[in-house]
Design an enzyme around this catalytic site. Sequence first.
Site, PDB file in Angstrom:
ATOM      1  N   LEU A  95      25.717 -42.010  -9.594  1.00  0.00           N
ATOM      2  CA  LEU A  95      25.629 -41.719 -11.025  1.00  0.00           C
ATOM      3  C   LEU A  95      27.018 -41.739 -11.641  1.00  0.00           C
ATOM      4  O   LEU A  95      27.947 -41.105 -11.134  1.00  0.00           O
ATOM      5  CB  LEU A  95      24.969 -40.361 -11.248  1.00  0.00           C
ATOM      6  CG  LEU A  95      23.547 -40.214 -10.686  1.00  0.00           C
ATOM      7  CD1 LEU A  95      22.972 -38.862 -11.065  1.00  0.00           C
ATOM      8  CD2 LEU A  95      22.645 -41.343 -11.179  1.00  0.00           C
ATOM      9  N   GLU A  96      27.148 -42.439 -12.742  1.00  0.00           N
ATOM     10  CA  GLU A  96      28.433 -42.577 -13.414  1.00  0.00           C
ATOM     11  C   GLU A  96      28.271 -42.279 -14.895  1.00  0.00           C
ATOM     12  O   GLU A  96      27.161 -42.081 -15.389  1.00  0.00           O
ATOM     13  CB  GLU A  96      28.989 -43.992 -13.191  1.00  0.00           C
ATOM     14  CG  GLU A  96      29.147 -44.353 -11.719  1.00  0.00           C
ATOM     15  CD  GLU A  96      29.637 -45.775 -11.493  1.00  0.00           C
ATOM     16  OE1 GLU A  96      30.149 -46.388 -12.456  1.00  0.00           O
ATOM     17  OE2 GLU A  96      29.506 -46.275 -10.360  1.00  0.00           O
TER      18      GLU A  96
END
EC number: 3.2.1.14
Length: 524
Positions: free
Chosen positions: A302-303
């Site tokens: 997740l970014e």
Amino acid sequence: MNQAVRFRPVITFALAFILIITWFAPRADAAAQWQAGTAYKQGDLVTYLNKDYECIQPHTALTGWEPSNVPALWKYVGEGTGGGTPTPDTTPPTVPAGLTSSLVTDTSVNLTWNASTDNVGVTGYEVYRNGTLVANTSTTTAVVTGLTAGTTYVFTVKAKDAAGNLSAASTSLSVTTSTGSSNPGPSGSKWLIGYWHNFDNGSTNIKLRNVSTAYDVINVSFAEPISPGSGTLAFTPYNATVEEFKSDIAYLQSQGKKVLISMGGANGRIELTDATKKRQQFEDSLKSIISTYGFNGLDIDLEGSSLSLNAGDTDFRSPTTPKIVNLINGVKALKSHFGANFVLTAAPETAYVQGGYLNYGGPWGAYLPVIHALRNDLTLLHVQHYNTGSMVGLDGRSYAQGTADFHVAMAQMLLQGFNVGGSSGPFFSPLRPDQIAIGVPASQQAAGGGYTAPAELQKALNYLIKGVSYGGSYTLRQPAGYVGLKGIMTWSINWDAYTNNQFSNAHRPFLNGLSTQKTEEVVY
């Protein structure tokens, strides 16, 4: 009248006046008050809280880096602020209390204790095993490695200050190592982990079954939300039918590889903002994807805004941000559903992990509550050591991406643990060495920054794993190294193929050589 006699009183008075002026004049070298934002060079003297300190490393002072808090930057030299002979410090720190153990494996144990206090400041701790000094640390935790399976050891800890005063030993703690590890993963002791593109971005179009045999873990990238804001994730192979893709996964697994579905990526924004609908969508959709294709587990990538701390969420040990709490609970539910052999990995960017060392809020340190809550479920954490710029290590110095010093400094933060949000913040305990790998780009084209030449990366790994120094700026806090450190992650398998597998051809033999050493073996 004799002139010598005549002028003697005047000379005597003048001399006395000079002596008086000399006696009461302030010292020219009196220590100045320490001040944040000031650039200090080695040898500078400052006063802080009525104590004198000498700068031992050039730096620009920041709030939280007060001399009493950062022994790597300042050396205590005595009492007082106006010069003179410093008063020797002969008072030892208080005895460390609350010594406990956790994460006990067949070859290692994590020890934690409460901080000691001192009239000047505690600078570190000595850890003893069966009466023999085995580790020095500036934090209230230590990972002791090189132990024998099924053996009982007795540990104690002593605190020390800048003057060399040593406290009495803590109450002893007996720990018995386990007879083996159960963390799932490939049978090889050193892993090469790579991401496989489920899209064509101009690198190389590879059928999944044709991935280089050099890789141990293949992360299929990515499962993404079906629409913005949805908790439902979807995955469809881009260059194969569903049945062909399932066959490719089974083929790789027959070779001893682990194939995971990676969720998120740079464009896959996943925000589980409610604990009912979105979280249930998340769990149900991933259960379906993993079961349909036969994946071995899940990779969390997740970014951006997918993970960010809300205002007022200040303690990673008890997060309050809904999308973080719901992610933790959702992943735990998946682990429980698929069982002990479910492989769980994560690939956060440095800002979301090591960035929490100095600042905790927004994106800074936002992965820490997730890692902390899942530390007993996590097979592997491979932080992205790229697209990051420079980062500060445990020694208070900044290191540039793409260098051996950067890799060593960033990895040791996870191996040693650190205070979150400043020196007085809560302590993030270290992970086991076999839970850590270093993430790097496979080629210059694979990332905007952080590419590391093979020789430079292997230099860092030799230091981290074997304790073989390359004479760099960063010094390991455990000189013998961390023999169990797991290996290398790369973005990506496709970019590696773009350069005729130069990355894997360089690192696979190197990792095989490291695998011949005694390590904390992980058996699947």
